[in-house]
Structure formats: C-alpha cells, structure tokens
Design a protein around this motif. Structure first.
Motif, mmCIF file in Angstrom:
data_model
loop_
_atom_site.group_PDB
_atom_site.id
_atom_site.type_symbol
_atom_site.label_atom_id
_atom_site.label_comp_id
_atom_site.label_asym_id
_atom_site.label_seq_id
_atom_site.Cartn_x
_atom_site.Cartn_y
_atom_site.Cartn_z
ATOM 1 N N ALA A 257 0.836 -1.187 0.000
ATOM 2 C CA ALA A 257 0.000 0.000 0.000
ATOM 3 C C ALA A 257 0.877 1.245 0.000
ATOM 4 N N ILE A 258 0.390 2.285 -0.654
ATOM 5 C CA ILE A 258 1.104 3.557 -0.727
ATOM 6 C C ILE A 258 0.226 4.633 -0.109
ATOM 7 N N ALA A 259 0.721 5.263 0.934
ATOM 8 C CA ALA A 259 -0.043 6.325 1.581
ATOM 9 C C ALA A 259 -0.118 7.547 0.678
ATOM 10 N N HIS A 260 -1.321 8.103 0.572
ATOM 11 C CA HIS A 260 -1.614 9.305 -0.209
ATOM 12 C C HIS A 260 -0.920 10.515 0.413
ATOM 13 N N ASN A 261 -0.566 11.491 -0.409
ATOM 14 C CA ASN A 261 -0.034 12.762 0.082
ATOM 15 C C ASN A 261 -0.865 13.233 1.280
ATOM 16 N N LYS A 302 -2.521 17.762 -5.860
ATOM 17 C CA LYS A 302 -3.027 18.555 -4.737
ATOM 18 C C LYS A 302 -1.891 18.982 -3.812
ATOM 19 N N GLY A 303 -0.820 19.483 -4.394
ATOM 20 C CA GLY A 303 0.239 20.068 -3.595
ATOM 21 C C GLY A 303 1.386 19.130 -3.276
ATOM 22 N N ASP A 304 2.379 19.695 -2.608
ATOM 23 C CA ASP A 304 3.606 18.984 -2.279
ATOM 24 C C ASP A 304 3.610 18.623 -0.801
ATOM 25 N N GLY A 369 6.335 10.029 -6.511
ATOM 26 C CA GLY A 369 5.405 11.055 -6.966
ATOM 27 C C GLY A 369 4.366 10.432 -7.881
ATOM 28 N N SER A 370 3.192 11.027 -7.942
ATOM 29 C CA SER A 370 2.141 10.562 -8.850
ATOM 30 C C SER A 370 1.193 11.725 -9.103
ATOM 31 N N THR A 371 0.213 11.523 -9.982
ATOM 32 C CA THR A 371 -0.629 12.661 -10.354
ATOM 33 C C THR A 371 -1.907 12.762 -9.525
ATOM 34 N N ASP A 372 -2.580 11.625 -9.277
ATOM 35 C CA ASP A 372 -3.934 11.631 -8.719
ATOM 36 C C ASP A 372 -4.892 12.347 -9.664
ATOM 37 N N SER A 373 -4.599 12.288 -10.954
ATOM 38 C CA SER A 373 -5.513 12.882 -11.935
ATOM 39 C C SER A 373 -6.784 12.055 -12.019
ATOM 40 N N HIS A 374 -7.927 12.730 -12.223
ATOM 41 C CA HIS A 374 -9.219 12.074 -12.407
ATOM 42 C C HIS A 374 -9.730 12.260 -13.835
ATOM 43 N N THR A 375 -8.787 12.447 -14.763
ATOM 44 C CA THR A 375 -9.134 12.647 -16.180
ATOM 45 C C THR A 375 -8.811 11.439 -17.043
ATOM 46 N N TRP A 414 -5.483 27.965 -9.742
ATOM 47 C CA TRP A 414 -4.103 28.103 -10.217
ATOM 48 C C TRP A 414 -3.112 27.334 -9.345
ATOM 49 N N SER A 415 -3.525 26.971 -8.112
ATOM 50 C CA SER A 415 -2.590 26.324 -7.191
ATOM 51 C C SER A 415 -2.448 24.827 -7.440
#
Length: 632
Positions: A257-261, A302-304, A369-375, A414-415
């Motif tokens: 398992a990989i914990a989310h940011n 969603k940020g660093d 790192g990863s995107t977490d994109s929902h597209t 923009w963030s």
C-alpha cells in the motif's frame, strides 16, 4: 584496401582470449566489460501510481467519460481525445502504471449516466440521475451532493449494496479492471499493475491509500477490493493491513500500500500518540504499517508533501506548492498543530522516535510522486497539463476555478500542481522487477521532470569514485542505494555519493541537497538541509547555503533558457556533524533552475487572464528515498 601487415596480424588477434588473471588490477569488476555480469539495477523506469478513470465516482460524476482502455493507451504513448474533446498525447510514453480507481462504488458513475435501474429505483439515485440529465449547474450540484453523502455515510443502503463487492455490478467492473491490466501489460516494454485506491475519508480528512498487486489475474480475481463503506468496509488503516494480510494468505500473492499525500489529512496521516479512532499507537500499529506501507506519495496534483515552511523555517525551499487551508473538502480549517503529523520530513523524524519507543519504525518509507488525476490522463508536465478533473482541463478560465472553496478557505484553481512521476531503479520492465524495487524503496519521486538521480550511502566513498561514467558500480560495491540501511560503520562518519542528471528534455539543475534528520540522546528531533553540489561558481554563505541560481524565465513566451544551471551534478559528501550514538536518516533533494508553471502556458496558448496572486514560476525537483542509520 587492407594492408598486408594487417592481414597477417588479424589471425593472431582473433585467437587472443584474456584470462581472468590477465585482467587483475585493470578492472575491479568480474570482466573487462563494465556492463557484463551485473546484477544490480541499471535502468530507471518512469511511471504513474495514482490515476482515475470514469469508473471512479468523483471522476465520472464530474464529466470524465474516458475508461480503462483510453487510460492505458495514453500512458503507453498513444494519442487520445480527452473528455472535453481535446487531442492529447504524452511527450514520452511511461514505462509502467498502476490504475487506481476508487474501490468504493466502482462503476457507479457510468451506471448513473446510463440510468441503471439499480440507481433510478431509489429516490436518492433518481434525483441525481434527473439532475445529471439536465446538465450544467444541476449536474454539478448533484455530483457534490452525492460525494457529500458518500463521505458522511448517508448514501441509501440499497445503492451501497448494489455497488459493493459481491454485487453483480461491482464484480463485473473489478473483472474489467483486471482484464484491462492484463491486456496492456507487456513485459519488457510496459508494465500494467492491477491496483485500486482505498478511499478512507474521515470527516473530510484524507487517509487514502493505493493498493498495488505484484500479481496477475490468476491471483487478483480471487479477491475483491477493500472498501470503506459499511457494512463491508472500514476507514481504519489497520483493517486495510488485515485485507493485505488476507490477500497474501489466500492467494499466495504479494501486495503493498502507498499512503496518499498527507497534506489534506489535517494531522491524521502520521499519528504519533493515537489514531483518529482513539486507539493508541502501539506495537501492532507500527509493525503493520512498517510491513505494508513501504512508500509514501510525497508530491501530486493537490500540492507537495515533503515539508512545510512552519516545520522547516530554515529551509528556503520548503514553501513549494503548499496547500494548507484545511482538509480535502475544507470542512475543517488547518491549524499549525496539525502540520507535524501530515508531512514527510516530520514523519521520518517521528519514525525515529517511535522506533526507539516501540521497537519498529512505522514511517520508514521511500518517496514517490504521482498525479492523482481524475481525467484518465497521466500528465505531469507543465506544458501538457490536463488538470485534476475534466472541469480543470485546458480552458482560458480554469486558473480562476477553485478546486474547493468554503467559508473556511479556498484551494485556488491556479494552485493545482502539474505533478508528479515515480522513478524506479529496476533490473527490467516487468511487474516483478518494478514491484520488488518499490518494496525495497529503491525509488524516488519528482514533480514531473525525468531527472536521473543515484544516491548511495556508505563509509568510504571518495572523490575518486566520481571519476567514472558508471558511478553505480562503486555505489553498490561500497554501500547501499536509496531506501537502504547503512552497513556497520568502518569509519568515523558516513559518506554519501550523489549523482544527478537533468531531464534530457528539461531544465538544468540548480543544486543538489542532502536532508538529514536525527534524534538526540534526550529524544529531541532535529533536521538540517545541506547544499552539497551546485552549478556555477557561487559560494555558500555563513550558514552554508548557496545563493539563488538566477532566473531566465520569459513570462510572455512561457519559456526559459538553460544558460544557467548545470546539466549534471555529482559529489561525495561526508556528514560533518555525525554522532554514532544518534539515529538518523538522509535523503537527497535535487532542484532545477526556475521554469514556467502551467498557468503561463494557458496564457500563451489560450489567451488566459491570470489571477493576480497566481504563482507563475517554480523550481521543480526530485526527492529520493532516504538511507537510514541506526546505532544498534
């Protein structure tokens, strides 16, 4: 024409076969060729470990119509058409991907659009379906209402039952997920992992984990994913760890398992005293988390999540893509007290303390790192950014559309960050090799650029070890790679060999740093950032920090020039403040020169007006997995 002398000499040359003895002293490896008889990883593979398709409720409900096939084809380098009708293609294909649709209500959004009877036969579902048919603001409000009901546990029980593991609708979708990964997995060329996201959301506080299986369909089809909605599910990570234990026992397979940011968990991601459930952090918790979560997602859309300027006030690079208004849905504002238990660097330090107290370090994780994109589009490049959701795909106004906004605060449009990717040092591009590299933490995360980084720790590296274009030969022979534990001491202080190479299509490098965290004898936790290699002839100041590299960004053209910075940085660094009695960790951070953020490309290509407070320029970076030192 060949001369007579060469003709005569040729047979003698062909008959010469060097013995192992004849090579003694000429090359320290096994043969003359430095590439023969290697057993260590020689390649870095680039991938995505966190992506959603239309099967995820919070993707499909907000307009994503792209499914499994489009997501896999895009990651492999094919051109597809986005949900908003735009042609899109990666600059370079990825090497691997884990497609991680939310396990809860998987497939619900696609059935809602189709008006499936299991949904429209309920009052709740019929209202959402009718709103979706209206489109526009009504559809958006319906999507938000549905997600609110999900997070608050107030969904109609009939809907939960119809889209829970064991139901025909759910099990069919899970079978499709497995089948798609099998079809697109091509050992040696592209690795497709079977995976999902377990979406623990405690009162809006994000505790999500991505579950990655090492295995093929033969094992994955024996189980169904872990969910969070009752009666079958749970939001407690300990219950997820039990699912992982049961998976391996039942199937003979392997998972992690990989914990989310953690920056939107409002302090819940890295507890030190008790979980949100009230259960004390004990030996059971630290051992289970150490076993099942070898990696942490340090950066994403969603940020660093490396650190925060209030946690690291002496670190001038700490305030990068910072999201600190509150939790995921901004139903609870952020307080300073929450920060220490949701950022990576502080968690790594707290792990030392918990290890001293309980015998196991629960936060001994590598960084990715990863995107977490929902597209369905795994895009992490600033000049090819397709947003978090379809509502944030390229448009002249997307920088003004907040990700979340309540009376407590706002996450401005923009963030959103064009981030990130994972680099994996593996022996080959297969499920087994890449998974095993992730399990041993020989990985690193970047905010998008494909920066090459090698980081080794040992006791006797010297500057002479850098006099080679193959530093890994010495790196492995004298020490351990990123993700490892320092071997027993053979000198007074550890040495670290760090080598960084710019992305061939990207920006030059500003500097390479080593971040150290340690625990004093009295239990005090400390950190320090060392500039260890940098471009140009800059001189460190009295505090050892190197001045800024400069800025070549052309705002109007959304461009920069590589007239500053360096194409590669390398060094051997010895810890000048090492105390052999203190637990410690070290990781490398490699920082590029300033480059344009995605908002400038919107301005250039779409004529977009930008908010006055929008950040236009950033310094992208890579974070390696740590190397740990333990006196015992």
């Amino acid at each position: 024409m060949m001369s007579a002398a060469l003709i005569v000499a040729a047979p003698a040359m062909a008959q010469f076969k060097p013995s192992m003895e004849s090579l003694e002293g000429l090359y320290k490896g096994a043969t003359y060729s430095p590439y023969a008889e290697r057993h260590f990883p020689t390649q870095v593979f680039w991938g995505e470990t966190h992506l959603h398709t239309a099967l995820s409720p919070d993707a499909g409900l907000f307009g994503n119509t792209l499914g499994l096939d489009e997501a896999w084809r895009f990651a492999r380098g094919e051109e597809v058409v986005s949900a908003t009708g735009l042609p899109v293609k990666l600059a370079r294909p990825l090497d691997f991907m884990a497609l991680t649709d939310h396990s809860d209500m998987m497939g619900f959004a696609t059935d809602l659009r189709a008006g499936a009877p299991a949904i429209t036969d309920t009052e709740q579902g019929r209202g959402w379906y009718e709103a979706m048919q209206q489109g526009g603001e009504a559809a958006a409000n319906a999507a938000l209402d549905l997600i609110t009901n999900f997070s608050q546990g107030t969904l109609d029980p009939k809907l939960v039952e119809a889209y829970s593991p064991g139901s025909a609708a759910y099990d069919t979708v899970w079978a499709d997920v497995i089948d798609a990964a099998e079809r697109y997995n091509e050992p040696g060329r592209f690795t497709a992992f079977i995976a999902y996201e377990w979406t623990s959301l405690v009162k809006g506080n994000n505790l999500h984990r991505n579950v990655i299986l090492r295995d093929s369909a033969r094992r994955a089809e024996q189980v169904v994913p872990m969910v969070t909605q009752p009666p079958l599910g749970s939001t407690d990570p300990l219950d997820l760890y039990q699912w992982l234990e049961d998976y391996e026992s039942k199937t003979g397979g392997t998972a992690l398992a990989i914990a989310h940011n953690g920056n939107l968990s409002n302090g819940l991601m890295f507890p030190v005293d008790a979980q949100y459930t009230g259960r004390e952090i004990d030996e059971t918790y630290v051992m289970a988390r150490n076993k099942w979560e070898p990696l942490y997602e340090v950066t994403q859309i969603k940020g660093d999540g490396e650190t925060h300027p209030k946690l690291s006030p002496d670190d001038p690079f700490a305030d990068y893509e910072t999201w600190d208004a509150g939790n995921l849905d901004l139903t609870e504002a952020k307080t300073d007290a929450m920060l220490a238990t949701e950022y990576a660097r502080e968690a790594l330090k707290n792990g030392l303390m918990l290890e001293e107290k309980l015998g196991t370090n629960p936060y001994k994780f590598g960084m990715i790192g990863s995107t977490d994109s929902h597209t369905s589009l795994a895009t992490a490049d600033e000049d090819n950014y397709f947003g978090k959701a379809t509502s944030a795909e390229p448009s002249a106004t997307r920088a003004f559309h907040p990700f979340t906004e309540t009376e407590l605060g706002v996450f401005p449009g923009w963030s959103l960050s064009a981030s990130g990717y994972t680099g994996v040092w593996a022996t080959e591009n297969t499920r087994e090799a890449i998974f095993d590299a992730m399990a041993r933490k020989e990985v690193y995360g970047t905010t998008g650029p494909r920066i090459g980084v090698r980081f080794f720790g040992g006791w006797d590296y010297t500057d002479d070890d850098l006099r080679s274009r193959a530093p890994a030969v010495t790196g492995y022979s004298k020490g351990v790679p990123m993700g490892g534990d320092l071997r027993p001491a053979t000198s007074d202080a550890p040495t670290f060999m760090l080598y960084a190479l710019r992305d061939p299509l990207g920006a030059n490098l500003d500097r390479a740093q080593i971040v150290k965290g340690w625990m004093d004898a009295d239990g005090t936790l400390n950190e320090k950032v060392y500039d260890v290699a940098w471009s140009g002839d800059r001189e460190p100041d009295a505090n050892g920090m190197v001045p800024e590299v400069g800025n070549t960004v052309d705002i109007e053209a959304a461009n920069y020039t590589n007239t500053i910075g360096a194409s590669e940085l390398m060094t051997v660094w010895t810890d000048p403040e090492f105390d052999p009695a203190q637990k410690a960790f070290y990781y490398a951070r490699v920082i590029e020169i300033p480059t344009p953020r995605w908002v400038l490309f919107d301005k250039l290509r779409l004529g977009a007006e930008l908010p006055e407070d929008a950040v236009l320029v950033g310094q992208e970076r890579a974070y390696t997995s740590p190397i740990w030192y333990n006196p015992s």
